[in-house]
Design a protein around this motif. Sequence first.
Motif, short mmCIF file in Angstrom:
data_model
loop_
_atom_site.label_atom_id
_atom_site.label_comp_id
_atom_site.label_asym_id
_atom_site.label_seq_id
_atom_site.Cartn_x
_atom_site.Cartn_y
_atom_site.Cartn_z
N LEU A 7 0.83 -1.20 0.00
CA LEU A 7 0.00 0.00 0.00
C LEU A 7 0.87 1.26 0.00
O LEU A 7 0.57 2.23 -0.69
CB LEU A 7 -0.93 -0.01 1.21
CG LEU A 7 -2.08 -1.02 1.14
CD1 LEU A 7 -2.76 -1.15 2.49
CD2 LEU A 7 -3.10 -0.60 0.08
N LYS A 10 2.34 1.95 -3.38
CA LYS A 10 1.37 2.51 -4.29
C LYS A 10 1.14 3.99 -3.99
O LYS A 10 0.97 4.79 -4.89
CB LYS A 10 0.06 1.75 -4.18
CG LYS A 10 -0.45 1.24 -5.51
CD LYS A 10 -1.79 0.59 -5.33
CE LYS A 10 -1.91 -0.63 -6.24
NZ LYS A 10 -3.03 -1.46 -5.87
N ASN A 11 1.08 4.31 -2.72
CA ASN A 11 0.82 5.69 -2.33
C ASN A 11 1.45 5.96 -0.97
O ASN A 11 0.89 5.66 0.07
CB ASN A 11 -0.70 5.94 -2.27
CG ASN A 11 -1.02 7.32 -1.76
OD1 ASN A 11 -0.14 8.19 -1.68
ND2 ASN A 11 -2.27 7.55 -1.41
N GLU A 18 -6.05 5.83 7.37
CA GLU A 18 -6.58 5.06 6.25
C GLU A 18 -5.95 3.68 6.17
O GLU A 18 -6.65 2.69 5.90
CB GLU A 18 -6.33 5.84 4.96
CG GLU A 18 -7.33 5.50 3.89
CD GLU A 18 -7.14 6.39 2.67
OE1 GLU A 18 -7.15 7.62 2.83
OE2 GLU A 18 -6.95 5.83 1.59
N LEU A 21 -7.60 1.46 8.60
CA LEU A 21 -8.92 1.04 8.12
C LEU A 21 -8.79 -0.09 7.10
O LEU A 21 -9.45 -1.12 7.18
CB LEU A 21 -9.62 2.25 7.49
CG LEU A 21 -11.01 2.05 6.93
CD1 LEU A 21 -11.97 1.68 8.03
CD2 LEU A 21 -11.47 3.33 6.24
N LEU A 22 -7.88 0.08 6.15
CA LEU A 22 -7.73 -0.91 5.09
C LEU A 22 -7.21 -2.23 5.63
O LEU A 22 -7.57 -3.30 5.15
CB LEU A 22 -6.77 -0.40 4.01
CG LEU A 22 -7.24 0.82 3.22
CD1 LEU A 22 -6.16 1.25 2.23
CD2 LEU A 22 -8.54 0.55 2.50
N GLU A 150 -5.48 3.53 -18.89
CA GLU A 150 -6.35 2.46 -19.37
C GLU A 150 -7.81 2.89 -19.25
O GLU A 150 -8.19 3.54 -18.28
CB GLU A 150 -6.12 1.20 -18.54
CG GLU A 150 -6.24 -0.05 -19.35
CD GLU A 150 -5.93 -1.28 -18.52
OE1 GLU A 150 -6.45 -2.33 -18.86
OE2 GLU A 150 -5.19 -1.16 -17.53
N ASP A 152 -11.75 2.12 -18.72
CA ASP A 152 -12.66 1.13 -18.15
C ASP A 152 -13.74 0.85 -19.18
O ASP A 152 -14.55 1.70 -19.50
CB ASP A 152 -13.27 1.68 -16.86
CG ASP A 152 -14.04 0.62 -16.09
OD1 ASP A 152 -14.36 -0.44 -16.67
OD2 ASP A 152 -14.32 0.84 -14.89
N ARG A 154 -16.14 -1.26 -18.94
CA ARG A 154 -17.28 -1.98 -18.40
C ARG A 154 -18.60 -1.22 -18.50
O ARG A 154 -19.64 -1.73 -18.12
CB ARG A 154 -17.02 -2.33 -16.93
CG ARG A 154 -15.94 -3.37 -16.75
CD ARG A 154 -15.67 -3.62 -15.28
NE ARG A 154 -15.18 -2.42 -14.62
CZ ARG A 154 -15.10 -2.29 -13.32
NH1 ARG A 154 -15.50 -3.24 -12.53
NH2 ARG A 154 -14.62 -1.18 -12.80
N GLY A 155 -18.55 0.02 -19.01
CA GLY A 155 -19.80 0.78 -19.06
C GLY A 155 -20.11 1.34 -17.68
O GLY A 155 -19.32 1.19 -16.75
N PHE A 156 -21.28 1.97 -17.54
CA PHE A 156 -21.56 2.67 -16.29
C PHE A 156 -22.34 1.83 -15.30
O PHE A 156 -22.09 1.86 -14.11
CB PHE A 156 -22.34 3.95 -16.57
CG PHE A 156 -21.55 4.92 -17.38
CD1 PHE A 156 -20.38 5.47 -16.87
CD2 PHE A 156 -21.94 5.27 -18.65
CE1 PHE A 156 -19.64 6.36 -17.60
CE2 PHE A 156 -21.20 6.16 -19.39
CZ PHE A 156 -20.05 6.70 -18.88
N VAL A 157 -23.30 1.11 -15.80
CA VAL A 157 -24.21 0.42 -14.91
C VAL A 157 -24.50 -0.97 -15.46
O VAL A 157 -24.76 -1.12 -16.64
CB VAL A 157 -25.55 1.19 -14.79
CG1 VAL A 157 -26.43 0.53 -13.76
CG2 VAL A 157 -25.32 2.65 -14.43
N SER A 158 -24.38 -1.97 -14.63
CA SER A 158 -24.81 -3.30 -15.03
C SER A 158 -25.31 -4.04 -13.80
O SER A 158 -24.94 -3.70 -12.69
CB SER A 158 -23.67 -4.06 -15.71
OG SER A 158 -22.68 -4.39 -14.76
N PRO A 159 -26.18 -5.04 -14.01
CA PRO A 159 -26.77 -5.69 -12.85
C PRO A 159 -25.73 -6.51 -12.09
O PRO A 159 -25.89 -6.77 -10.94
CB PRO A 159 -27.85 -6.60 -13.42
CG PRO A 159 -27.54 -6.76 -14.84
CD PRO A 159 -26.72 -5.59 -15.27
#
Lengths: 159, 394
Positions: A7, A10-11, A18, A21-22, A150, A152, A154-159
């Motif tokens: 972690l 990465k940052n 935080e 918490l993680l 990159e 994404d 996956r589009g915005f909304v999917s079930p």
Amino acid sequence: MYTLLKLLKKNARISNAELALLLDTDEKTIEKEIAALEASGVIRGYSAITNDDMIDEDFVTAHVELKVTPRSQSGFDEIAIAVSAYDEVESCWLMSGAYDLAVTITGRNIRDISQFIAQRLASIDGVLSTATHFVLKRYKDNSIVISGEEIDERGFVSP
Amino acid sequence: MINYDKILSKAAMDMKPSGIRKFFDIAQNLEGVISLGVGEPDFKTPWRIRKAAISTLEKGKTIYTANSGLLELRQQIAKYFEDTIKTSYCPENEILVTVGGSEAIDLAIRAIVEPGDEVLIVEPCFVCYSPIVALCGGVPVSIETKVENQFKLTADEVKAKITDKTKILILPFPNNPTGAVMRKEDLDEIAKVLKDKDIIVVSDEIYSELTYGGKHYSIAQCDGMKERTIVINGFSKSFAMTGWRLGFMAGPEEILEHVLKIHQYAIMCSPTTSQYAAVEALKHCHNDVEKMVSEYNMRRRYIVDAFNKLGLTCFSPEGAFYVFPSIKVTGLSSKEFCEKLVLEKKVAVVPGDAFGKCGEGFIRVSYAYSLNHLKEALKRIGEFLDENNLINNV
């Protein structure tokens, strides 16, 4: 410990709250673990990962492959330490394969770098040859994408 | 001019488009939307699995498999069930490889439901159960789970809805959209109610691998339940293989025998390349799953905390990759909240009522996104609440 390091890699600016918490622990523990990692030398420092192409300043980075003759007493260490001592050297790794030391150097222009290699690196006792490669563009550094984010798909909304 | 209304079946025309779909169209037409709306992993299929598929393509393994799937895959699935839910299924006649968990759900319902039969559907839930039941002429009967029960199903709630027409209980845990899970002790209570009844449990366990703080438990493991349970699972969520369309089901031979006929006539067999890839997944890729699960788990802790800090109380889910915070405190309906949020702050989340009436007052938020992405989205949601004065006590 391992996840904590991941972690931080990465940052490094992530807050202790935080991290706690993680990692499902408390801030005190995180504080202690980081202090221990720093004290033992596992963590050597923190630095920003930058897209230098966006900085308004001329610079050139080169990867130099060094072939060297290991010394009878110290092997590769002594030469590698001598190379690393230069401020111009950003990284210096001992490699398996066709050459021995992989050295990254940054300078203001190609002349700076060629001078440094010719006068400083090549003249170190035991250096047999150098092969210099100039960096044209960086796409990813330290696991962080620098150029060409990159998308994404996956589009915005999917079930 | 042909009159299509006269041509189309009433059942097809009566089918309502998914509530999610409508919302998708709104988000689609805006610029710069960031989403917390998708129901699929952000990870890519582990490389090893992709490589295995490529290699079978190179070898030209491109023909149909057995209707019920590659025997080797069914054997691996049998082993998977033994390892995870400690239940034995015979690879020859108790396991069927399907086109995603979705086909398995469709098959199970179609093989069992006759017009007038009642199917108990635990809501809020994934959107497909009710429409398929209705298509078969069955009657979907909602059982509404409650936040005060951590969205678990209780034995009393089941008992209250059972009639002599009840044929199926659909049990969708770990749950999409709430993230609720049913632990052993919860399932034992349900099993007691069903043990002496001719009701089949269709247990949709597609998110089973994504269970946090303990291992997944299946109702098939409860005393006397294996013979009245169809377990459905798949590769989409656990191995990040949504596009491969591969799932599987296991249950009593007496049921699967007839399910197989429907599958055989409708589908023939599941995609061959995907099946070979799945063999690799089950044989060698459990480490990859573990890594993904630990990443989801970190995000889960982050996002639950973040919503609670914003004043949108969020029950701490123990499964899947969704949180289901309540937005009742804002005074807006789920739809109003989501539309306003996407229009003003360009963050897409899904209104809870898309998953059943009792989802009203909640929103579904997916954490199948990187931490940085989650942070940016949560920052915008915070601004949205502030600017509209939606929470008084913050």
